[in-house]
Scaffold this motif. Structure first.
Motif, mmCIF file in Angstrom:
data_model
loop_
_atom_site.group_PDB
_atom_site.id
_atom_site.type_symbol
_atom_site.label_atom_id
_atom_site.label_comp_id
_atom_site.label_asym_id
_atom_site.label_seq_id
_atom_site.Cartn_x
_atom_site.Cartn_y
_atom_site.Cartn_z
ATOM 1 N N GLU A 15 51.952 68.112 55.087
ATOM 2 C CA GLU A 15 51.818 67.425 56.574
ATOM 3 C C GLU A 15 53.273 65.789 56.705
ATOM 4 O OE1 GLU A 15 47.312 65.455 55.262
ATOM 5 O OE2 GLU A 15 49.567 64.860 53.938
ATOM 6 N N ARG A 16 54.364 66.211 54.662
ATOM 7 C CA ARG A 16 55.708 65.609 55.453
ATOM 8 C C ARG A 16 57.065 66.513 56.383
ATOM 9 N NH1 ARG A 16 57.453 65.166 49.081
ATOM 10 N NH2 ARG A 16 59.363 65.098 50.029
ATOM 11 N N ALA A 17 56.342 67.728 56.251
ATOM 12 C CA ALA A 17 56.788 68.934 57.067
ATOM 13 C C ALA A 17 56.921 68.505 58.321
ATOM 14 C CB ALA A 17 56.524 70.122 56.794
ATOM 15 N N GLU A 18 55.456 68.152 58.937
ATOM 16 C CA GLU A 18 54.704 68.269 60.392
ATOM 17 C C GLU A 18 55.443 66.810 60.958
ATOM 18 O OE1 GLU A 18 49.913 68.374 62.357
ATOM 19 O OE2 GLU A 18 50.453 68.032 59.897
ATOM 20 N N ALA A 19 55.449 65.765 60.060
ATOM 21 C CA ALA A 19 55.461 64.324 61.047
ATOM 22 C C ALA A 19 57.121 64.011 60.591
ATOM 23 C CB ALA A 19 55.778 64.065 59.483
ATOM 24 N N LEU A 20 58.422 65.262 60.521
ATOM 25 C CA LEU A 20 59.484 65.792 61.003
ATOM 26 C C LEU A 20 59.507 66.801 61.864
ATOM 27 C CD1 LEU A 20 60.881 66.199 57.768
ATOM 28 C CD2 LEU A 20 61.144 64.137 58.531
ATOM 29 N N ALA A 21 58.391 67.115 62.478
ATOM 30 C CA ALA A 21 58.515 68.322 63.570
ATOM 31 C C ALA A 21 57.260 68.763 63.980
ATOM 32 C CB ALA A 21 59.326 69.511 63.347
ATOM 33 N N PRO A 22 56.488 68.117 64.308
ATOM 34 C CA PRO A 22 55.429 67.869 65.220
ATOM 35 C C PRO A 22 54.722 68.844 65.994
ATOM 36 C CG PRO A 22 56.424 65.404 66.173
ATOM 37 C CD PRO A 22 57.120 65.933 64.781
ATOM 38 N N LYS A 23 56.037 69.301 67.257
ATOM 39 C CA LYS A 23 55.897 69.853 67.954
ATOM 40 C C LYS A 23 55.477 71.887 67.313
ATOM 41 C CE LYS A 23 56.435 67.694 72.337
ATOM 42 N NZ LYS A 23 57.705 67.481 72.748
ATOM 43 N N ASP A 24 56.737 72.027 65.416
ATOM 44 C CA ASP A 24 56.440 72.992 64.993
ATOM 45 C C ASP A 24 54.934 72.718 64.852
ATOM 46 O OD1 ASP A 24 56.891 75.166 63.628
ATOM 47 O OD2 ASP A 24 59.065 74.213 63.111
ATOM 48 N N TRP A 25 54.590 74.012 65.366
ATOM 49 C CA TRP A 25 52.946 75.154 64.625
ATOM 50 C C TRP A 25 53.468 75.367 63.170
ATOM 51 C CZ3 TRP A 25 52.508 79.704 62.149
ATOM 52 C CH2 TRP A 25 53.853 80.863 62.541
ATOM 53 N N ARG A 26 54.442 76.204 62.393
ATOM 54 C CA ARG A 26 54.675 76.603 61.039
ATOM 55 C C ARG A 26 53.517 75.265 59.701
ATOM 56 N NH1 ARG A 26 60.311 78.008 60.140
ATOM 57 N NH2 ARG A 26 60.761 76.154 61.358
ATOM 58 N N PRO A 27 54.490 74.154 59.828
ATOM 59 C CA PRO A 27 53.906 73.199 59.336
ATOM 60 C C PRO A 27 52.146 72.957 58.994
ATOM 61 C CG PRO A 27 54.753 71.758 60.243
ATOM 62 C CD PRO A 27 54.873 73.562 61.448
ATOM 63 N N VAL A 28 52.023 73.235 60.790
ATOM 64 C CA VAL A 28 49.833 72.608 60.469
ATOM 65 C C VAL A 28 49.787 74.547 60.221
ATOM 66 C CG1 VAL A 28 48.440 72.714 62.318
ATOM 67 C CG2 VAL A 28 50.805 71.797 62.216
ATOM 68 N N ALA A 29 50.167 75.476 60.312
ATOM 69 C CA ALA A 29 49.574 76.466 59.780
ATOM 70 C C ALA A 29 49.093 76.993 58.322
ATOM 71 C CB ALA A 29 49.642 77.621 60.098
ATOM 72 N N ILE A 30 50.675 76.079 57.815
ATOM 73 C CA ILE A 30 50.105 75.955 56.003
ATOM 74 C C ILE A 30 49.910 75.059 55.574
ATOM 75 C CG2 ILE A 30 52.026 75.774 53.735
ATOM 76 C CD1 ILE A 30 53.949 76.788 55.674
ATOM 77 N N LEU A 31 49.503 73.808 56.275
ATOM 78 C CA LEU A 31 48.088 72.841 56.269
ATOM 79 C C LEU A 31 47.273 73.596 56.029
ATOM 80 C CD1 LEU A 31 47.748 69.575 55.445
ATOM 81 C CD2 LEU A 31 48.019 69.582 58.145
#
Length: 279
Positions: free
Chosen positions: A142-158
């Protein structure tokens, strides 16, 4: 590589020259000592400090096997504990070896120094998922997603982390969001397909897994996820053909035996494929 060989050859030549000169130096020293009073011994020169890897060495080592990479980057971290790139590469090499806890520790140490290091957040989250500790990966992702909300990678890991934490509805939403961010990506297709296949929607999962395996960028991970689901559906011939593309014969035989023994029963989402979080 040629440059490194020349450097090594030069060092050998220097060492040989120093050895050849040693008897003469010792003889001269003995003669001088006999003619003059003893003097206070000179202090030994300080040992040469190990040199940090050069950019060329850093690039070259990435072509090696994970074990060699891990040893190289561990040495680089010993030389310079503040080397963020070395810590990150060490974590990745350890994960490739299946040493998820050690890899996570390396990434976490980097996060102590740089709490907003995006790649370190992703790597630490991947390692938590790899160790089947998805609950602890949720905050990192979630912290990574907040830094790059358009990147699919943190969302997929989440999404995978939420599955491991048994937060199913949130996991499905995250898988769907990751696919929306990267619609043609084989990893997002495969992840959502695996979710459906392991939650009673085998046909929907198979369709997505076939798309993932057919994508130009697909690899062994996507093919073996499809083979797994096909085997659970009793489609053993096709599953075997896919499995043989990436696995040795003994492992293929063991996997097929397991799938046939499962009798179509889909186990929970604890596959080794899922534990290898998306890149």
């Amino acid at each position: 590589m040629l440059r490194q060989r020349l450097i090594v050859a030069s060092l050998i030549a220097l060492a040989a020259g120093a050895a050849a000169a040693a008897p003469l130096a010792n003889q001269t020293t003995a003669q001088t000592s006999a003619a003059t009073p003893a003097a206070t011994p000179a202090a030994s020169p300080p040992a040469a400090k190990p040199l940090k890897p050069t950019p060329e060495q850093r690039a070259e080592v990435e072509r090696l096997e994970p074990l060699a990479r891990a040893a190289f980057w561990a040495r680089a971290v010993d030389i310079d504990p503040t080397d963020a790139d070395a810590r990150l590469k060490l974590a990745k090499a350890l994960r490739a070896l299946g040493k998820f806890e050690e890899g996570g520790a390396a990434a976490d140490q980097l996060l102590v120094m740089q709490p907003k290091n995006y790649e370190a957040l992703l790597e630490s989250a991947r390692d938590k998922v790899g160790a089947n500790q998805g609950f602890y990966a949720i905050d990192l992702a979630e912290r990574a997603e907040a830094l790059a909300p358009k990147d699919w990678r943190p969302v997929a890991i989440l999404a995978v982390a939420l599955e491991q934490a048994s937060r199913e509805s949130e996991a499905l939403a995250a898988h769907q969001k990751a696919l929306a961010l990267a619609p043609a990506n084989p990893a997002t297709l495969s992840n959502l397909g695996m979710y459906y296949a392991t939650h009673g929607e085998a046909a929907k999962g198979e369709a997505l897994l076939r798309q993932a395996a057919a994508a130009p960028a697909a690899g062994a991970w996507e093919r073996q996820n499809l083979a797994l689901v096909l085997g659970l559906e009793g489609k053993f011939d096709e599953a075997e053909r896919l499995a043989r593309q990436d696995l040795p014969p003994d492992q293929v035989a063991a996997n097929l035996a397991y799938l046939k023994a499962a009798g179509g029963q889909t186990p929970a989402h604890s596959w080794d494929q899922l534990r290898s979080a998306p890149q």
